[in-house]
Design an enzyme around this catalytic site. Structure first.
Site, PDB file in Angstrom:
ATOM      1  N   GLU A  96       0.821  -1.202   0.000  1.00  0.00           N
ATOM      2  CA  GLU A  96       0.000   0.000   0.000  1.00  0.00           C
ATOM      3  C   GLU A  96       0.853   1.248   0.000  1.00  0.00           C
ATOM      4  OE1 GLU A  96      -3.289  -1.695   3.026  1.00  0.00           O
ATOM      5  OE2 GLU A  96      -2.415   0.263   3.420  1.00  0.00           O
ATOM      6  N   CYS A 117       2.932   8.238   1.787  1.00  0.00           N
ATOM      7  CA  CYS A 117       3.385   7.286   2.805  1.00  0.00           C
ATOM      8  C   CYS A 117       3.739   5.973   2.112  1.00  0.00           C
ATOM      9  CB  CYS A 117       2.260   7.098   3.819  1.00  0.00           C
ATOM     10  SG  CYS A 117       2.624   5.853   5.046  1.00  0.00           S
ATOM     11  N   CYS A 124       5.565  -7.495   8.040  1.00  0.00           N
ATOM     12  CA  CYS A 124       6.575  -6.962   8.960  1.00  0.00           C
ATOM     13  C   CYS A 124       6.878  -8.020  10.008  1.00  0.00           C
ATOM     14  CB  CYS A 124       6.070  -5.691   9.623  1.00  0.00           C
ATOM     15  SG  CYS A 124       7.302  -4.939  10.732  1.00  0.00           S
ATOM     16  N   CYS A 128       4.330  -5.822  16.258  1.00  0.00           N
ATOM     17  CA  CYS A 128       3.706  -4.953  17.265  1.00  0.00           C
ATOM     18  C   CYS A 128       2.249  -5.403  17.402  1.00  0.00           C
ATOM     19  CB  CYS A 128       3.789  -3.489  16.846  1.00  0.00           C
ATOM     20  SG  CYS A 128       5.503  -2.963  16.652  1.00  0.00           S
ATOM     21  N   CYS A 131      -0.785  -3.672  15.336  1.00  0.00           N
ATOM     22  CA  CYS A 131      -0.555  -3.266  13.944  1.00  0.00           C
ATOM     23  C   CYS A 131      -0.991  -4.324  12.928  1.00  0.00           C
ATOM     24  CB  CYS A 131       0.933  -2.955  13.768  1.00  0.00           C
ATOM     25  SG  CYS A 131       1.382  -2.561  12.077  1.00  0.00           S
ATOM     26  N   CYS A 356      -2.167   1.592   7.711  1.00  0.00           N
ATOM     27  CA  CYS A 356      -1.291   0.995   6.712  1.00  0.00           C
ATOM     28  C   CYS A 356      -1.290  -0.511   6.918  1.00  0.00           C
ATOM     29  CB  CYS A 356       0.126   1.544   6.844  1.00  0.00           C
ATOM     30  SG  CYS A 356       0.208   3.256   6.358  1.00  0.00           S
TER      31      CYS A 356
HETATM   32  N1  SAH Z   1       7.564   0.150  11.177  1.00  0.00           N
HETATM   33  C1  SAH Z   1       7.635   1.545  11.305  1.00  0.00           C
HETATM   34  C2  SAH Z   1       6.895   2.298  10.228  1.00  0.00           C
HETATM   35  C3  SAH Z   1       5.570   1.740   9.827  1.00  0.00           C
HETATM   36  S1  SAH Z   1       4.284   1.759  11.061  1.00  0.00           S
HETATM   37  C4  SAH Z   1       7.200   2.005  12.667  1.00  0.00           C
HETATM   38  O1  SAH Z   1       6.694   1.180  13.416  1.00  0.00           O
HETATM   39  O2  SAH Z   1       7.426   3.162  12.967  1.00  0.00           O
HETATM   40  C5  SAH Z   1       3.742   3.435  10.907  1.00  0.00           C
HETATM   41  C6  SAH Z   1       3.036   3.989  12.131  1.00  0.00           C
HETATM   42  O3  SAH Z   1       1.694   3.500  12.218  1.00  0.00           O
HETATM   43  C7  SAH Z   1       3.718   3.613  13.423  1.00  0.00           C
HETATM   44  O4  SAH Z   1       3.851   4.718  14.292  1.00  0.00           O
HETATM   45  C8  SAH Z   1       2.793   2.574  13.940  1.00  0.00           C
HETATM   46  O5  SAH Z   1       2.993   2.389  15.269  1.00  0.00           O
HETATM   47  C9  SAH Z   1       1.438   3.129  13.546  1.00  0.00           C
HETATM   48  N2  SAH Z   1       0.334   2.168  13.630  1.00  0.00           N
HETATM   49  C10 SAH Z   1       0.338   0.876  13.294  1.00  0.00           C
HETATM   50  N3  SAH Z   1      -0.861   0.318  13.563  1.00  0.00           N
HETATM   51  C11 SAH Z   1      -1.648   1.271  14.089  1.00  0.00           C
HETATM   52  C12 SAH Z   1      -3.005   1.326  14.560  1.00  0.00           C
HETATM   53  N4  SAH Z   1      -3.769   0.271  14.542  1.00  0.00           N
HETATM   54  N5  SAH Z   1      -3.482   2.489  15.036  1.00  0.00           N
HETATM   55  C13 SAH Z   1      -2.700   3.591  15.044  1.00  0.00           C
HETATM   56  N6  SAH Z   1      -1.417   3.619  14.608  1.00  0.00           N
HETATM   57  C14 SAH Z   1      -0.895   2.467  14.139  1.00  0.00           C
HETATM   58 FE1  SF4 Z   2       6.108  -3.397  11.935  1.00  0.00          FE
HETATM   59 FE2  SF4 Z   2       3.694  -2.397  12.405  1.00  0.00          FE
HETATM   60 FE3  SF4 Z   2       5.471  -2.580  14.375  1.00  0.00          FE
HETATM   61 FE4  SF4 Z   2       5.849  -0.752  12.432  1.00  0.00          FE
HETATM   62  S1  SF4 Z   2       4.178  -0.791  13.896  1.00  0.00           S
HETATM   63  S2  SF4 Z   2       7.381  -2.187  13.294  1.00  0.00           S
HETATM   64  S3  SF4 Z   2       5.017  -1.895  10.673  1.00  0.00           S
HETATM   65  S4  SF4 Z   2       4.570  -4.333  13.253  1.00  0.00           S
END
Ligand code: SAH
Ligand code: SF4
Length: 377
Positions: A96, A117, A124, A128, A131, A356
């Site tokens: 995406e 973006c 990944c 997390c 996510c 994302c």
């Molecule tokens: N891996 C990198 C970049 C991609 S994630 C990182 O973790 O920074 C991009 C952003 O989206 C990060 O700050 C992540 O924590 C946030 N994000 C992911 N899932 C989310 C969710 N369900 N609600 C709000 N923010 C989210």
């Molecule tokens: Fe990976 Fe999502 Fe964690 Fe960013 S927030 S490091 S994309 S699992």
């Protein structure tokens, strides 16, 4: 495992590498600059469009290079300011790219600031807990050509709303944030090589100051990034102001706890003299207490960082909840009272920063795995 396409992507080449390849194949080296002039300022979609180049050379380019490492599969307008673009890679994987159009003060929607973006990996590995991108694990890194092609495709979409800028050969976007699917610093070499192409005068000539890389906190790579001559902006996804809270939702914290992450972020800020951003998703009863706000304020002040609060965006199948507006306000007020500059993104479209990876997941579930497209020039 790395994916090996039949032909390399033309968007993965540099002036030097293409020049060498041309010389080896018996073509004049100076043609490399002509090819890039067509690819970036003039947005050529194939060698056929490069009409001032000799026909046999265009044939050679078509035989040897892939011009469409990423293919636009569909677009989805998520709100009045954001649009998601789904792109398919040669192996059928989906990624995406998100376009965020923020209206500029006083000039209306047609003159909006455009932030793109981008994704850096399929899936990944960092897992997390909140996510969507990490839900089904890591599939592979994007190649240099795929990262650049992803931007070129979106640039073409944006050209339609800004033909004047496109005619000048400039990129039709104002900022790039590396916050899409994947952990950018886990695909460090390809990302940096792609950003060098985007930055190069023979590429998009796009300034590093307008590029923000977001990381979940891969400490050795933050330190490495600090040594780069290109001055990118850095955003750290903190999401927890203590190891205890952070560890609950971010497995990376076990490897790189706050006592390593904070000094690394500080080293980066010192080196580049730039303000860092701390991203902090607010999740009910996980990290939205006043105690967390106070501890976050200490870290933000130490780093002279701006805090970006993002109310958690619901991901299907995950148990987390977005805090009430009252609790969100209480958190941001506490930070500000403690002298921290903080924004709470509650405007329409905030969902996109968060979501994302979600469109891709929905699509993959709906479609099953798609067959790879044929490789055409
Ligand atoms: N891996 C990198 C970049 C991609 S994630 C990182 O973790 O920074 C991009 C952003 O989206 C990060 O700050 C992540 O924590 C946030 N994000 C992911 N899932 C989310 C969710 N369900 N609600 C709000 N923010 C989210
Ligand atoms: Fe990976 Fe999502 Fe964690 Fe960013 S927030 S490091 S994309 S699992």
């Amino acid at each position: 495992m790395a994916f090996k396409p039949n032909k390399p992507s033309i968007h993965g080449e540099t002036l030097d590498t293409l020049g060498l390849r041309l010389a080896e194949a018996g073509h004049p080296k100076y043609r490399a600059a002509q090819v890039f002039e067509w690819l970036y300022p003039r947005r050529a979609e194939s060698a056929d469009a490069m009409t001032n180049l000799p026909a046999n050379f265009r044939e050679w380019l078509k035989e040897n290079y892939d011009f469409t490492a990423t293919d636009v599969m569909g677009k989805k307008t998520a709100s009045d300011v954001t649009q998601k673009v789904l792109q398919r890679l040669r192996d059928g994987s989906l990624i995406e790219t998100v376009i965020i159009r923020a209206p500029m003060e006083g000039v209306g929607q047609e003159k909006s600031r455009r932030t793109i973006c981008i994704s850096t990996q399929v899936g990944c590995a960092y897992g997390c807990k909140f996510c969507a991108s990490g839900l089904e694990g890591w599939k592979r890194d994007l190649s240099v050509g795929e990262i650049v092609s992803q931007l070129v495709q979106v640039c073409r979409i944006e050209d339609q709303s800004d033909p004047a800028r496109a005619a000048e050969g400039l990129a039709s976007f104002d900022n790039i944030v590396v916050m899409g699917m994947g952990e950018p610093l886990a695909n460090y070499d390809n990302l940096l090589a792609a950003l060098r192409i985007v930055n190069a005068p023979w590429g998009f000539g796009f300034g590093a100051r307008r590029i923000t890389i977001s990381t979940s906190g891969v400490v050795p790579k933050i330190l490495k990034l600090a040594e780069e001559t290109m001055g990118f902006r850095l955003a750290i996804s903190l999401h927890g102001a203590t190891n205890e809270v952070r560890e609950k939702i971010m497995p990376v914290n076990r490897k790189y706890p706050l006592e390593e992450l904070v000094p690394a972020a500080k080293a980066f800020a010192r080196k580049h003299g730039r303000m860092l951003t701390l991203e902090f998703i607010l999740i009910e009863d996980i990290n939205d207490s006043l105690e967390q706000a106070k501890k976050l304020a200490v870290i933000a002040r130490e780093l002279h960082a701006h805090v970006n609060l993002i109310p958690y965006n619901k991901v299907e199948g995950l148990p987390w909840v977005r805090p009430s507006i009252t609790r969100q306000d209480r958190f941001v007020k506490e930070l500000r009272a403690l002298g921290v500059t903080a924004t709470l993104r509650r405007e329409k479209g905030h969902d996109i920063d968060a979501a994302c990876g979600q469109l891709r997941l929905q699509k993959e579930k709906a479609l099953g795995v798609e067959p790879p497209p044929p490789e055409a020039a």
